[in-house]
Design an enzyme around this catalytic site. Sequence first.
Site, PDB file in Angstrom:
ATOM      1  N   TYR A  87       0.831  -1.206   0.000  1.00 56.10           N
ATOM      2  CA  TYR A  87       0.000   0.000   0.000  1.00 56.10           C
ATOM      3  C   TYR A  87       0.869   1.261   0.000  1.00 56.10           C
ATOM      4  CZ  TYR A  87      -2.733   3.739   2.200  1.00 56.10           C
ATOM      5  OH  TYR A  87      -3.305   4.949   2.513  1.00 56.10           O
ATOM      6  N   ASP A 146      -2.142  -7.415   6.967  1.00 56.35           N
ATOM      7  CA  ASP A 146      -3.099  -6.332   6.842  1.00 56.35           C
ATOM      8  C   ASP A 146      -4.397  -6.943   6.322  1.00 56.35           C
ATOM      9  OD1 ASP A 146      -4.659  -4.180   6.065  1.00 56.35           O
ATOM     10  OD2 ASP A 146      -2.963  -2.982   5.367  1.00 56.35           O
TER      11      ASP A 146
END
Length: 401
Positions: free
Chosen positions: A99, A171
Amino acid sequence: MKLATQTIHFAQESESETGAVTAPIFQTSTFQQIAPGRSRGYDYARTNNPTRARLETVLAGLEGVEHAAVFASGLAAENAIFQAYLSPGDRIIVPPDVYGGTHRLLYQSWRTKGIDIVAVDYENAVSLSAALTTNTRLVWLESPTNPRLLIYDIAAVSAAAHAVGALVVVDNTFATPVFQQPFQLGADIVVHSVTKYLAGHSDVIQGAVLAKDAAVFQPIKFLQNAGGAVPGPFDCWLTLRGLKTLEVRVLRHAENARRIAEALVDHPAVSRVFFPGLADHPGHEIARRQATGFGGIVSIEIDAPLEAVQSFVSNRRYFMLAESLGGVKSLICHPATMTHAAIPAADRTRLGLSDRLVRISPGIEDGSDLVSDLVEGLNALSAIREGESNGASVGAMASGG
């Protein structure tokens, strides 16, 4: 207790003093003590607060563990993990398309502190094995990844990481506890951008760190208090409210994502659809094995120039052009200039994050309306490409009228 029941009943009992069905917000910065050094369990709201404590209990239960700490943002939560477990000379392994916010934090901040950051394609077992040296402290996974929705085998990566004594951080923002339980697959730590699906209404910025073992969690809990990057009680209350509808929302997000992916996969203006629920997605079988659903995000590559792609995302009827995802209102994003702009252009190209890539976060609106909105804009792009625009501008056509 099934998850849909759990989100409403677990640690969500009525308030004991008045019987209020919805727990109150403890909007206070400090607490009266019984005597010097003797509290009723709370002394200062940075350290703890009843509303925050309730939220942490609920979140821990959803992931099937006992330990959770919430933070003022997802990146504050990530930073606490890095601070707790990375020292100069240590190595952290991340996926190549980590990300954008995580990429910025690691490469522009933690690397300057002497941290060795190695990007590895987790689908390549040889590459992962070579990267797992004795100084590897953390192995970081996103599955699905953001925004290309790559799927990694959490159990296989966890086994390899544990063989060298590394901790595995997953995540779980995109999958949510509704679809994926990383601790059951070998994860040591789970991190969430609570901002997204867990809160669910685009009105909270929040993060969370969860851990299976008390010894692993203790440094995180210490930093939550010592660093002070905690959310206020009202934000915690908003998340508690959002969590009560988590399963019904996530199931609707996922259904809308499936409908969009299937509608766009053969569209002439779309060169590629990224969605784990499609049988030809490279991670489809792993996703089926380690999760119970395919998530609520679809990414597409549009066969059009950058100007046309930007006009497409800027002129949708139901999809708001905005960063973030996972809210009840549909959002659309151009990662190269928005969420992943911090990644250098050359690196984005190498990672497949092209200027033609669009990330779609369908909300919980009617799926047929969402499909029609996207198809209408894509049809206009196809007309332009085929010379059927009759001289209309790219912007006017891409807006779908």
